[in-house]
Scaffold this active site. Structure first.
Site, PDB file in Angstrom:
ATOM      1  N   GLY A   1      -0.837  67.413  49.069  1.00 33.34           N
ATOM      2  CA  GLY A   1      -1.484  66.306  48.366  1.00 33.34           C
ATOM      3  C   GLY A   1      -2.417  65.470  49.211  1.00 33.34           C
TER       4      GLY A   1
ATOM      5  CB  CYS B   1       5.241  66.904  54.205  1.00 40.34           C
ATOM      6  SG  CYS B   1       5.485  65.371  53.270  1.00 40.34           S
TER       7      CYS B   1
ATOM      8  CB  CYS C   1       9.337  47.186  58.688  1.00 41.08           C
ATOM      9  SG  CYS C   1       9.971  46.459  60.194  1.00 41.08           S
TER      10      CYS C   1
ATOM     11  NE  ARG D   1       5.535  43.571  59.374  1.00 40.79           N
ATOM     12  CZ  ARG D   1       4.463  44.322  59.214  1.00 40.79           C
ATOM     13  NH1 ARG D   1       4.559  45.632  59.345  1.00 40.79           N
ATOM     14  NH2 ARG D   1       3.298  43.795  58.926  1.00 40.79           N
TER      15      ARG D   1
ATOM     16  CG  HIS E   1       7.175  65.503  60.558  1.00 41.01           C
ATOM     17  ND1 HIS E   1       6.883  64.303  59.958  1.00 41.01           N
ATOM     18  CD2 HIS E   1       7.886  66.201  59.650  1.00 41.01           C
ATOM     19  CE1 HIS E   1       7.412  64.283  58.747  1.00 41.01           C
ATOM     20  NE2 HIS E   1       8.016  65.422  58.537  1.00 41.01           N
TER      21      HIS E   1
HETATM   22  N1  GLN Z   1       1.879  64.053  47.844  1.00 42.01           N
HETATM   23  C1  GLN Z   1       2.407  63.317  48.952  1.00 42.01           C
HETATM   24  C2  GLN Z   1       1.504  63.512  50.171  1.00 42.01           C
HETATM   25  O1  GLN Z   1       0.987  64.548  50.330  1.00 42.01           O
HETATM   26  C3  GLN Z   1       3.801  63.749  49.296  1.00 42.01           C
HETATM   27  C4  GLN Z   1       4.379  62.935  50.407  1.00 42.01           C
HETATM   28  C5  GLN Z   1       5.857  63.145  50.633  1.00 42.01           C
HETATM   29  O2  GLN Z   1       6.426  64.091  50.173  1.00 42.01           O
HETATM   30  N2  GLN Z   1       6.467  62.280  51.372  1.00 42.01           N
HETATM   31  O3  GLN Z   1       1.320  62.634  50.988  1.00 42.01           O
HETATM   32 ZN    ZN Z   2       7.089  65.737  51.761  1.00 37.90          ZN
END
Ligand code: GLN
Ligand code: ZN
Length: 758
Positions: free
Chosen positions: A436, A730, A520, A16, A698
């Site tokens: 999560g 997320c 990567c 890399r 994000h």
């Molecule tokens: N359970 C995962 C987290 O919270 C879900 C991640 C994902 O959807 N990319 O990190």
């Molecule tokens: Zn997600």
């Protein structure tokens, strides 16, 4: 005599090197000259590795992305970066990532959108098109690389993205018809061809992978227009297609006025005979016979058996290559010192694949006896892999064979389950939860690293992870979230964590593949029948549950996502492998249930990524993918609540399949689209609970309570409010606690406000 060539080589470097140089430059630790030097070194090394080929690709090297390179070659860059200070390279990085290497804040601009390159995990920078766009030729980058290659006595075949694929990959910014720009675009391609001819170039590889997608008559016509315009150029064009079958574009492809075509004989072997029939006899045919998308050794004898009759027919007209650019595989297996030697002997990375190509070509050109020893060694490895009982586990096979429909069915319908679950969990309206993971601090990363390297004993490791779990649980309780999670501190990656605990997986040390820019991924290698020797998550989850009276949600990665983010064995259909994964994760679901975990989330972040390129093949994939999820999830009692999570939420075209998963709750990413992604739910009456994301994880921004309420009201226009959950988009692992706490605080208070009017 068959001619050998390559379509592209991984540019990132076996260790890399490119990534570290890019990032060094962006941080201001490396000068542009030093970055350029790394580029030169890598190119020289990679050309040397390919030098036994008759034709070596030049121009495939990129400091970020080959589509962005094309935009620069065509003088087609967004106006927002025009006139900014710095070098061309600075502007290049501004489009790639919003800022150059040495921008003060005032010169940041918004980055170009990124999206997946066909059905790979490589992401390109999307060209932006407007009606008034113009194009001017900028061949310097390509010419400089050519000059370098010449100096090193490389037999160069320049590589460019073709005009139709370039337009097709882009996005219109003002609703213009991208094809209307073709008239302005083609003269620049003509000019480029002239320049290359002036350099004495004989062959140019022009990539049009768009030919493996479903094209309407406008796009098909545009291909004709383009190549009839370019046919008078004094260089020979090798039109390259890959990643799938040509299907109804087959005749068109054969008839385009180019000197030769390359087709992917790995993904569409059955088309080769037809192509040979259709292809005019003055054109060369390049067959991609070594898989450029996976890491398995080719069965060279079988390939020769298949190839020899075609070679006899084609004679000098036959070229041989990998199926596609080797960008999608790691660089060199020789770097792997720790890999299980038995499995290592079954593998081939980019460097090894080129060697396979050489062996096949030599066998064709000089007879198999000229490479007898290599063919014998290959046959031995292929046979060993087939026969290994590490690949074949009879118990797993028997279990898959006994799968029947009822395995994927819940005991009762959602309505009945929902009633029972309401009694069990007694959750308020607009229940709050997270997806999560909680922030992965430097401390946690270090703890995991030290444990892995043997520096930290198991006991100490467990103590530290438990402390982290406790911290997340206490924070969640203080926030008054309704359904808690343990926080995933023990997980480095949502697929790797499970792969490491399943039989049938190995992990490479340097098996990196470029995902985008300097990013990567190192996909785990799924080589054999999958089984689960021990429970994988139960102890951590149980520990977390022991700390709180609130329901704690167990957290698993689903079979389809594990499959789609791995290098997968090629000796059986993916659906079959997925079923094995489904049974293994199903066992984990049931173990969690028996341990008293009442809510279990099964993430299918990558479900959509597995969709085939052609829409006509979607349903076939969705059928087995959804069935696998159902096998995993649905063996639980009515009182156990199953959640699933998906990152993307473009559901319009697959909403019925999503509903068929029959998860009690689905959480999705919607905040950035301002809930517009919930459009799918307008036309389709999604029956179960939904948690549309209200916190864009994000971004470092903290959503206000008002903003969250606003998003939830929008969701409420489409989905009955009694079925709505409140959660982030997320997982929170990439964020800081200092961002997460106020954001979740606002989220919980928004839910409380909403409850007042529920
Ligand atoms: N359970 C995962 C987290 O919270 C879900 C991640 C994902 O959807 N990319 O990190
Ligand atoms: Zn997600």
């Amino acid at each position: 005599m068959a001619t050998t060539h390559n379509l592209g080589f991984p540019r990132i470097g076996a260790k890399r090197e490119l990534k570290f140089a890019q990032e060094g430059y962006w941080k201001g630790q490396l000068s542009e000259q030093e970055l350029q030097h790394t580029g030169e070194t890598l190119r020289a090394r990679h050309w040397q590795a390919q030098n036994q080929l008759d034709w070596v690709p030049v121009g495939d090297f990129s400091f970020y992305d080959q589509v962005l390179d094309t935009s620069f070659t065509l003088g087609h860059i967004p106006s927002r970066v025009k006139g900014l200070t710095g070098s061309t390279l600075d502007n290049y990085f501004r489009i790639a990532r919003g800022r150059s290497g040495n921008d003060s804040d005032c010169q940041s601009v918004h980055a170009g959108e990124m999206t997946k390159w066909f059905d790979t995990n490589y992401h390109y920078i999307v060209p932006e098109f407007s009606t008034d766009d113009s194009f001017t030729l900028n061949p310097e980058r390509l010419l400089a690389q050519l000059a370098e290659a010449r100096q090193q006595n490389i037999n160069a075949k320049p590589v460019i993205v073709g005009p139709i694929t370039y337009l097709w990959l882009g996005k219109s910014k003002d609703d213009n018809d991208r094809l209307a720009l073709l008239d302005k675009l083609l003269p620049v391609y003509s000019e480029l061809l002239q320049v290359l001819a002036g350099e004495g170039i004989e062959w140019l590889q022009i990539d049009e992978p768009v030919l493996v997608t479903e094209l309407d008559s406008h796009w098909q016509h545009a291909l004709n227009v383009a190549y009839h315009t370019l046919k008078s150029a004094p260089v020979k064009l090798l039109l390259a297609t890959y990643f799938g079958e040509l299907a109804d574009n087959l005749k068109l492809t054969c008839e385009l006025p180019v000197a030769g075509i390359h087709v992917d004989a790995i993904s569409a072997p059955a088309e080769v005979e037809k192509i040979i029939d259709w292809l005019p006899s003055h054109k060369i045919l390049s067959l991609g016979i070594i898989n450029g998308r996976n890491i398995w050794k080719t069965d060279l004898n079988a390939t020769l058996d298949w190839l020899e009759p075609f070679a006899a027919k084609l004679g000098e007209r036959l070229w041989l290559a990998p199926s596609c650019s080797l960008l999608h595989v790691p660089v060199d297996l020789a770097a792997e010192q720790a890999l299980d030697p038995e499995v290592k002997n079954w593998l081939a990375f980019a460097t090894q694949k080129l060697d396979e190509l050489r062996i096949v070509a030599t066998a064709l050109n000089e007879g198999r006896s000229a490479v007898a020893a290599e063919l014998a060694a290959n046959a031995k490895a292929v046979a060993a892999r087939k026969q290994s009982d590490r690949v074949n586990n009879q118990a797993v096979r028997a279990r898959v064979a006994s799968i029947n429909k009822t395995l994927g069915e819940r005991q009762n319908s959602y309505a009945v389950r929902a009633q029972k679950q309401r009694l069990r969990f007694n959750l308020p309206a607009y229940p709050t939860t997270t997806i999560g993971s909680f922030p992965q601090t430097l401390d946690i990363r270090q703890t995991r690293r030290q444990f892995k390297s043997g520096e930290l004993p198991l006991d100490d490791y467990q103590t530290r992870i438990k402390a982290e779990i406790k911290r997340s649980v206490r924070e969640q309780e203080a926030l008054e979230l309704d359904v808690l999670v343990h926080g995933e501190a023990e997980r480095n990656d949502m697929v790797e964590y499970f792969g490491e605990q399943l039989e049938g997986y190995v992990f490479s040390q340097y098996g990196w593949v470029q995902s985008y820019g300097s990013r990567c991924v190192k996909p785990p290698i799924l080589f054999g029948d999958i089984s689960r020797p021990n429970a994988m998550t139960v102890a951590w989850t149980q520990y977390a549950q022991s700390l709180t009276d609130k329901p704690l949600k167990g957290m698993l990665t689903g079979p389809v996502t594990i499959l789609n983010w791995s290098f997968v064995r090629d000796d059986q259909p993916r659906a079959e492998t997925c079923k094995q994964l489904a049974l293994a994760i199903r066992d984990e679901v049931q173990d969690l249930e028996h341990a008293g975990v009442g809510i279990i989330q099964i993430d299918e972040a990558a479900l959509r990524e597995g969709l085939p390129l052609r829409k006509s093949q979607w349903q076939g994939y969705l059928d087995w993918a959804i069935e696998c999820f159902r096998i995993t999830a649905n063996g639980v009692s009515d009182e156990t609540q199953i959640h699933t999570h998906m990152c993307y939420s473009e559901f319009n075209d697959i909403i019925e399949s999503i509903a068929h998963m029959d998860a009690d709750v689905i959480t999705i990413e919607t905040s950035r689209s301002n809930m517009e992604l919930l459009d799918a739910f307008d036309h389709f009456n999604y029956p179960n609970d939904i948690g549309p994301g209200v916190y864009d994880i994000h971004s470092p921004n903290i959503p206000s309570q008002a903003h969250i309420i606003n998003l939830m009201s929008k969701a409420g226009e489409r989905i009955p409010t009694e079925r709505l959950w409140v959660n982030p988009d997320c997982g929170l692992k990439t964020r800081q606690w200092s961002e997460v706490l106020p954001a979740l605080k606002n989220m919980v208070s928004a839910a409380k406000t909403l409850r007042l009017s529920a």
